[in-house]
Motif scaffolding. Sequence first.
Motif, mmCIF file in Angstrom:
data_model
loop_
_atom_site.group_PDB
_atom_site.id
_atom_site.type_symbol
_atom_site.label_atom_id
_atom_site.label_comp_id
_atom_site.label_asym_id
_atom_site.label_seq_id
_atom_site.Cartn_x
_atom_site.Cartn_y
_atom_site.Cartn_z
ATOM 1 N N GLY A 10 -71.491 25.678 53.655
ATOM 2 C CA GLY A 10 -72.127 26.079 54.900
ATOM 3 C C GLY A 10 -73.389 25.294 55.136
ATOM 4 O O GLY A 10 -73.626 24.265 54.503
ATOM 5 N N SER A 11 -74.198 25.796 56.065
ATOM 6 C CA SER A 11 -75.475 25.170 56.402
ATOM 7 C C SER A 11 -76.607 26.071 55.972
ATOM 8 O O SER A 11 -76.635 27.246 56.361
ATOM 9 N N VAL A 12 -77.522 25.536 55.189
ATOM 10 C CA VAL A 12 -78.656 26.312 54.697
ATOM 11 C C VAL A 12 -79.924 25.492 54.824
ATOM 12 O O VAL A 12 -79.866 24.267 54.953
ATOM 13 N N GLN A 13 -81.045 26.165 54.735
ATOM 14 C CA GLN A 13 -82.326 25.473 54.744
ATOM 15 C C GLN A 13 -82.736 25.126 53.324
ATOM 16 O O GLN A 13 -82.349 25.803 52.358
ATOM 17 N N ALA A 14 -83.507 24.095 53.204
ATOM 18 C CA ALA A 14 -83.995 23.673 51.901
ATOM 19 C C ALA A 14 -84.726 24.820 51.208
ATOM 20 O O ALA A 14 -85.424 25.605 51.857
ATOM 21 N N GLY A 15 -84.510 24.898 49.906
ATOM 22 C CA GLY A 15 -85.118 25.946 49.114
ATOM 23 C C GLY A 15 -84.241 27.160 48.918
ATOM 24 O O GLY A 15 -84.506 27.980 48.023
ATOM 25 N N ASN A 16 -83.211 27.273 49.722
ATOM 26 C CA ASN A 16 -82.312 28.415 49.610
ATOM 27 C C ASN A 16 -81.259 28.187 48.535
ATOM 28 O O ASN A 16 -81.189 27.123 47.920
ATOM 29 N N SER A 17 -80.431 29.215 48.344
ATOM 30 C CA SER A 17 -79.375 29.171 47.336
ATOM 31 C C SER A 17 -78.019 29.403 47.986
ATOM 32 O O SER A 17 -77.921 29.991 49.071
ATOM 33 N N LEU A 18 -76.983 28.952 47.291
ATOM 34 C CA LEU A 18 -75.611 29.123 47.779
ATOM 35 C C LEU A 18 -74.674 29.002 46.588
ATOM 36 O O LEU A 18 -74.969 28.254 45.640
ATOM 37 N N GLU A 62 -78.039 14.747 36.195
ATOM 38 C CA GLU A 62 -79.491 14.890 36.071
ATOM 39 C C GLU A 62 -80.098 15.407 37.377
ATOM 40 O O GLU A 62 -81.051 16.188 37.354
ATOM 41 N N SER A 63 -79.527 15.022 38.495
ATOM 42 C CA SER A 63 -80.092 15.391 39.793
ATOM 43 C C SER A 63 -79.981 16.880 40.098
ATOM 44 O O SER A 63 -80.686 17.384 40.977
ATOM 45 N N VAL A 64 -79.110 17.591 39.388
ATOM 46 C CA VAL A 64 -78.921 19.015 39.654
ATOM 47 C C VAL A 64 -79.282 19.882 38.456
ATOM 48 O O VAL A 64 -79.229 21.116 38.549
ATOM 49 N N GLN A 65 -79.618 19.238 37.357
ATOM 50 C CA GLN A 65 -79.990 19.989 36.142
ATOM 51 C C GLN A 65 -81.098 20.984 36.476
ATOM 52 O O GLN A 65 -82.043 20.669 37.166
ATOM 53 N N SER A 84 -79.243 26.505 43.510
ATOM 54 C CA SER A 84 -80.519 27.069 43.934
ATOM 55 C C SER A 84 -81.504 25.952 44.261
ATOM 56 O O SER A 84 -81.283 24.787 43.905
ATOM 57 N N ASN A 85 -82.573 26.331 44.933
ATOM 58 C CA ASN A 85 -83.583 25.358 45.340
ATOM 59 C C ASN A 85 -82.929 24.122 45.967
ATOM 60 O O ASN A 85 -83.217 22.975 45.591
ATOM 61 N N LEU A 86 -82.082 24.364 46.925
ATOM 62 C CA LEU A 86 -81.326 23.274 47.539
ATOM 63 C C LEU A 86 -82.235 22.310 48.286
ATOM 64 O O LEU A 86 -83.261 22.706 48.862
ATOM 65 N N LYS A 87 -81.843 21.047 48.261
ATOM 66 C CA LYS A 87 -82.603 19.974 48.888
ATOM 67 C C LYS A 87 -81.715 19.253 49.904
ATOM 68 O O LYS A 87 -80.491 19.254 49.774
ATOM 69 N N PRO A 88 -82.316 18.616 50.895
ATOM 70 C CA PRO A 88 -81.496 17.872 51.878
ATOM 71 C C PRO A 88 -80.570 16.853 51.219
ATOM 72 O O PRO A 88 -79.462 16.626 51.705
ATOM 73 N N GLU A 89 -80.998 16.283 50.106
ATOM 74 C CA GLU A 89 -80.160 15.295 49.423
ATOM 75 C C GLU A 89 -78.954 15.910 48.722
ATOM 76 O O GLU A 89 -78.102 15.189 48.198
ATOM 77 N N ASP A 90 -78.861 17.224 48.712
ATOM 78 C CA ASP A 90 -77.667 17.893 48.187
ATOM 79 C C ASP A 90 -76.564 17.967 49.238
ATOM 80 O O ASP A 90 -75.443 18.389 48.932
ATOM 81 N N THR A 91 -76.864 17.583 50.462
ATOM 82 C CA THR A 91 -75.868 17.597 51.522
ATOM 83 C C THR A 91 -74.702 16.685 51.161
ATOM 84 O O THR A 91 -74.889 15.515 50.861
ATOM 85 N N ALA A 92 -73.496 17.256 51.151
ATOM 86 C CA ALA A 92 -72.313 16.497 50.754
ATOM 87 C C ALA A 92 -71.071 17.357 50.905
ATOM 88 O O ALA A 92 -71.160 18.573 51.104
ATOM 89 N N LEU A 93 -69.930 16.720 50.751
ATOM 90 C CA LEU A 93 -68.665 17.429 50.603
ATOM 91 C C LEU A 93 -68.473 17.698 49.117
ATOM 92 O O LEU A 93 -68.466 16.757 48.309
ATOM 93 N N TYR A 94 -68.364 18.947 48.748
ATOM 94 C CA TYR A 94 -68.235 19.329 47.345
ATOM 95 C C TYR A 94 -66.760 19.594 47.019
ATOM 96 O O TYR A 94 -66.101 20.401 47.693
ATOM 97 N N LEU A 125 -71.352 21.201 52.397
ATOM 98 C CA LEU A 125 -72.681 21.805 52.312
ATOM 99 C C LEU A 125 -73.649 20.926 53.083
ATOM 100 O O LEU A 125 -73.695 19.715 52.859
ATOM 101 N N THR A 126 -74.407 21.554 53.960
ATOM 102 C CA THR A 126 -75.443 20.847 54.700
ATOM 103 C C THR A 126 -76.765 21.557 54.477
ATOM 104 O O THR A 126 -76.870 22.759 54.730
#
Length: 129
Positions: A10-18, A62-65, A84-94, A125-126
């Motif tokens: 889904g779409s979430v704001q930075a800092g949130n969890s999913l 390392e980027s998600v550790q 958790s603590n999602l960042k804009p750079e986590d935006t991707a197709l998982y 995820l966006t």
Amino acid sequence: QVRLVESGGGSVQAGNSLTLSCAASGRTFSESAMGWFRQAPGKEREFVASITAGGISQYYAESVQDRFTISRDNANNLVRLHMSNLKPEDTALYQCATPRFAKTPGSVMQHLNSAAVYWGRGTQLTVSS
């Protein structure tokens, strides 16, 4: 035939969890390592996390550790990725994945050629800033 179906994107704001989920079918789930990979627009697919067949050991990029946690429910053939603590750079197709050779250790999933893996179609995820 192995089938992997992801959900929870889904779409979430930075800092949130999913939490993402992947439902697996087609073979004995508890005998196979599972993993998550992601692909951002214009980038190559990259390893995110993997977990051994019994769920004892987990491996992370390392980027998600320390932000992401992979887990599995062998009774219900599910693997999850809590982010958790999602960042804009986590935006991707998982995408959920499992090795074609069922005995492949979870520790080596990140090194497998894509042809050696069963893939789900993915969930998007966006993360917005």
